[in-house]
Design a protein around this motif. Sequence first.
Motif, PDB file in Angstrom:
ATOM      1  N   LEU A   1     -32.516  -5.375   1.542  1.00 15.00           N
ATOM      2  CA  LEU A   1     -32.920  -4.399   0.286  1.00 15.00           C
ATOM      3  C   LEU A   1     -32.094  -4.805  -0.811  1.00 15.00           C
ATOM      4  N   GLN A   2     -31.188  -5.624  -0.696  1.00 18.32           N
ATOM      5  CA  GLN A   2     -30.194  -5.774  -1.935  1.00 18.32           C
ATOM      6  C   GLN A   2     -30.898  -6.080  -3.038  1.00 18.32           C
ATOM      7  N   HIS A   3     -31.549  -7.298  -3.172  1.00 15.92           N
ATOM      8  CA  HIS A   3     -32.071  -7.530  -4.576  1.00 15.92           C
ATOM      9  C   HIS A   3     -33.100  -6.664  -5.175  1.00 15.92           C
ATOM     10  N   GLY A   4     -34.031  -6.033  -4.460  1.00 15.90           N
ATOM     11  CA  GLY A   4     -34.942  -4.927  -5.016  1.00 15.90           C
ATOM     12  C   GLY A   4     -34.233  -3.912  -5.418  1.00 15.90           C
ATOM     13  N   ALA A   5     -33.368  -3.376  -4.734  1.00 11.83           N
ATOM     14  CA  ALA A   5     -32.479  -2.376  -5.333  1.00 11.83           C
ATOM     15  C   ALA A   5     -31.567  -2.788  -6.572  1.00 11.83           C
ATOM     16  N   LEU A   6     -30.993  -3.675  -6.580  1.00 12.74           N
ATOM     17  CA  LEU A   6     -30.379  -4.118  -7.729  1.00 12.74           C
ATOM     18  C   LEU A   6     -31.087  -4.300  -8.934  1.00 12.74           C
ATOM     19  N   ASP A   7     -32.324  -4.733  -8.708  1.00 14.16           N
ATOM     20  CA  ASP A   7     -33.401  -5.055 -10.116  1.00 14.16           C
ATOM     21  C   ASP A   7     -33.700  -3.564 -10.335  1.00 14.16           C
ATOM     22  N   GLN A   8     -34.035  -2.477  -9.414  1.00 12.87           N
ATOM     23  CA  GLN A   8     -34.383  -1.269  -9.749  1.00 12.87           C
ATOM     24  C   GLN A   8     -33.222  -0.402 -10.390  1.00 12.87           C
ATOM     25  N   LEU A   9     -31.967  -0.635 -10.079  1.00 18.12           N
ATOM     26  CA  LEU A   9     -30.783  -0.320 -10.523  1.00 18.12           C
ATOM     27  C   LEU A   9     -30.400  -0.698 -11.841  1.00 18.12           C
ATOM     28  N   SER A  10     -30.700  -1.954 -12.169  1.00 19.89           N
ATOM     29  CA  SER A  10     -30.562  -2.693 -13.610  1.00 19.89           C
ATOM     30  C   SER A  10     -31.458  -2.020 -14.483  1.00 19.89           C
ATOM     31  N   GLN A  11     -32.771  -1.807 -14.326  1.00 21.54           N
ATOM     32  CA  GLN A  11     -33.647  -1.193 -15.047  1.00 21.54           C
ATOM     33  C   GLN A  11     -33.457   0.287 -15.445  1.00 21.54           C
TER      34      GLN A  11
ATOM     35  N   LEU B   1     -22.043   9.100 -21.752  1.00 24.84           N
ATOM     36  CA  LEU B   1     -22.752   8.933 -20.453  1.00 24.84           C
ATOM     37  C   LEU B   1     -23.685   7.418 -20.821  1.00 24.84           C
ATOM     38  N   GLY B   2     -24.192   7.389 -21.879  1.00 20.98           N
ATOM     39  CA  GLY B   2     -25.178   6.186 -22.268  1.00 20.98           C
ATOM     40  C   GLY B   2     -24.258   5.058 -22.490  1.00 20.98           C
ATOM     41  N   LYS B   3     -22.936   5.138 -22.705  1.00 21.30           N
ATOM     42  CA  LYS B   3     -21.978   3.920 -22.828  1.00 21.30           C
ATOM     43  C   LYS B   3     -21.651   3.519 -21.542  1.00 21.30           C
ATOM     44  N   GLN B   4     -21.243   4.543 -20.594  1.00 18.71           N
ATOM     45  CA  GLN B   4     -21.009   4.205 -19.201  1.00 18.71           C
ATOM     46  C   GLN B   4     -22.078   3.382 -18.704  1.00 18.71           C
ATOM     47  N   ALA B   5     -23.293   3.812 -18.796  1.00 15.91           N
ATOM     48  CA  ALA B   5     -24.449   3.362 -18.217  1.00 15.91           C
ATOM     49  C   ALA B   5     -24.575   1.841 -18.471  1.00 15.91           C
ATOM     50  N   LYS B   6     -24.330   1.795 -19.930  1.00 16.50           N
ATOM     51  CA  LYS B   6     -24.372   0.069 -20.536  1.00 16.50           C
ATOM     52  C   LYS B   6     -23.445  -0.687 -19.707  1.00 16.50           C
ATOM     53  N   LYS B   7     -22.308  -0.205 -19.575  1.00 15.25           N
ATOM     54  CA  LYS B   7     -21.496  -1.027 -18.849  1.00 15.25           C
ATOM     55  C   LYS B   7     -21.806  -1.427 -17.417  1.00 15.25           C
ATOM     56  N   LEU B   8     -22.393  -0.238 -16.910  1.00 15.71           N
ATOM     57  CA  LEU B   8     -22.948  -0.709 -15.361  1.00 15.71           C
ATOM     58  C   LEU B   8     -24.161  -1.365 -15.463  1.00 15.71           C
ATOM     59  N   GLU B   9     -24.920  -1.477 -16.376  1.00  9.92           N
ATOM     60  CA  GLU B   9     -25.871  -2.350 -16.464  1.00  9.92           C
ATOM     61  C   GLU B   9     -25.590  -3.763 -16.602  1.00  9.92           C
ATOM     62  N   LEU B  10     -24.756  -3.965 -17.342  1.00  6.29           N
ATOM     63  CA  LEU B  10     -24.306  -5.375 -17.666  1.00  6.29           C
ATOM     64  C   LEU B  10     -23.715  -6.072 -16.302  1.00  6.29           C
TER      65      LEU B  10
ATOM     66  N   ALA C   1     -24.713  -4.965 -13.204  1.00  8.28           N
ATOM     67  CA  ALA C   1     -25.802  -5.111 -12.316  1.00  8.28           C
ATOM     68  C   ALA C   1     -26.429  -6.633 -12.757  1.00  8.28           C
ATOM     69  N   GLN C   2     -26.573  -6.721 -14.248  1.00  8.45           N
ATOM     70  CA  GLN C   2     -27.638  -7.946 -14.743  1.00  8.45           C
ATOM     71  C   GLN C   2     -26.697  -9.011 -14.366  1.00  8.45           C
ATOM     72  N   ALA C   3     -25.254  -9.166 -14.450  1.00  2.98           N
ATOM     73  CA  ALA C   3     -24.615 -10.058 -14.047  1.00  2.98           C
ATOM     74  C   ALA C   3     -24.738 -10.720 -12.659  1.00  2.98           C
TER      75      ALA C   3
ATOM     76  N   LEU D   1     -41.140  -0.768 -31.142  1.00  9.94           N
ATOM     77  CA  LEU D   1     -41.580  -1.079 -30.221  1.00  9.94           C
ATOM     78  C   LEU D   1     -40.394  -1.380 -29.046  1.00  9.94           C
ATOM     79  N   ASP D   2     -40.659  -0.644 -28.138  1.00 10.60           N
ATOM     80  CA  ASP D   2     -39.638  -0.892 -27.051  1.00 10.60           C
ATOM     81  C   ASP D   2     -39.753  -2.430 -26.253  1.00 10.60           C
ATOM     82  N   ILE D   3     -38.786  -2.774 -25.844  1.00  8.15           N
ATOM     83  CA  ILE D   3     -38.822  -4.222 -25.424  1.00  8.15           C
ATOM     84  C   ILE D   3     -39.155  -4.167 -23.873  1.00  8.15           C
ATOM     85  N   ASN D   4     -38.589  -3.433 -23.198  1.00 11.72           N
ATOM     86  CA  ASN D   4     -38.510  -3.474 -21.586  1.00 11.72           C
ATOM     87  C   ASN D   4     -39.615  -2.381 -21.490  1.00 11.72           C
TER      88      ASN D   4
END
Length: 543
Positions: free
Chosen positions: A41-51, A68-77, A79-81, A303-306
């Motif tokens: 489940l790892q890859h699919g979960a990580l992709d959803q988590l990043s989004q 909260l938004g700043k902390q979410a950004k750190k976690l997103e980066l 997950a993307q790595a 226009l939102d990118i994602n």
Amino acid sequence: MDKNAEIALKLQALRDDYAARLPAEIQSLRDLVNKLSDPDLQHGALDQLSQKLHKLAGSAGSFGFADLGKQAKKLELQAQAWLSANQLDMGMLRVFAVAVAALDGQAQNDGAKKIPLVSQSAPLKTNTLIYVLEDDPDVAAEVCMTLRHFGHQVVHFSTVAAAEVEVLRQPPDFMICDIMFTEEGRETPAAVANLQSHLPVPIPVIFVSTRTDFDAYHAAVRAGAVGYFVKPLDIIRLVECFEYYLDRHRSAPHRVLIIDDDLALAEHYKLVLSSADIRAEVSNNPRDIFEVLQDFHPELILLDINMPGCNGIELAQVIRLNQDWLRVPITYLSSEQDEEKRAMAMGRAGDDFLSKPLGDRELITAVSVRAARSRQLSDALDRDSLTGLLKHSRIKDQVDAEVNRAARGGENLSVVMLDLDHFKRVNDTYGHPAGDKVIKAVAHLLRQRLRKTDAVGRYGGEEFVAVLPRCSREEAQALMDDVRQRLRDITFTADQRSFNVTLSAGIAAYRPGVERAEQLLQEADAALYRAKAEGRDRICFGS
């Protein structure tokens, strides 16, 4: 309830709804983190988590959850790595899981803070108060008379001392001042600069003088000058300068299209922009883009990118494939920090980039500047250089658009064709520069006396067309008669000679069965011809 209070309540309701949904959103992040330990489940979960973290990072700050938004950004980066490396660090995963679990407490801390409401736009005055400080009675009379013909409230002061008292008691919207008052032995820039220091809001000033030296201009700038005219005065040019500053408040609201799959965030943006008198529409379905563009005619697209299905970069390219929308600037909205990805987005049909989260005041400023520049560039292409009115082809397009709208909604629509009487005689007798003054004066009158929703164009040399949506022919007659009478009362001067000008007009009203703009224009033209034949300086109706 007034508009500002209603917007404030809607913004608070959106924030409350966002806060209510946060616990479930954070729980879904925890559930996805738990799946990361399962290799299947790892890859699919990580992709959803990043989004999901990307979306949270982009929206939280706008609803008052900045930390909260700043902390979410750190976690997103992070997950993307992991996604880029296609490898998960299990040691780091434990720290990551703790940080995700801590988001709930961060949300509660942010939620306890009060966020200031965006400042609301001030109500606009419909009657402009102008103070004229001039000790030459002849110049004062001409300036005051012309401004009153254009519908403004004008008060004349022949001494600086008298004006000083009144400015502090009742500040005007605008001042027109001679630089030197000889009998008092005073120069007005110093007096005006002193007055400005005692006022909560500076007053825009136009200075007039016989002086052309640098010191005079410099003193005028220090006193808040927005214009400087050398005597003998070109009154129409002076009015044109004055009207330029008023047009910013009289012009129709800027139109901004927001395209984002996060509807709650898009609605928040819409309400914030509405508080600044910017008209915004929201869309989240790329398949409807051309229909939305045709109905709304935006001056800027956010226009939102994602976005799922068709991302923002692809949608921007789709829009650019249609020649009708090449002019409309597209500004990407995203919390994306990767410089290469941002550069790629900018290189594919986009014009600008705004980073989420976006504060309310930052949003208003960024959108206002970009939309104003878009309108300015569009006007440069679409408007006549002498009058600032729409060119022949553009006013015809406007008639066509309003005919289609009237046909769909069954609303009133009037089209007016105006022509200056014996205009060739003005050019032959007083010269073409005098004729240009008259044409500019008519353009000013039309812009100043008609409504925000009306469109006016220069159809030919001395011929104009006005498009008046939701206006019966009787209402159109009243509007045009006001313009006709005001023009007749203006006295023009050329080479120390004075003259007056009149106009004639023909009005055609939309009715069921009219399908083309050309039909209304021909009827208005026939009515104008009848007005000329019946003696000029009058208004006639079409069939």
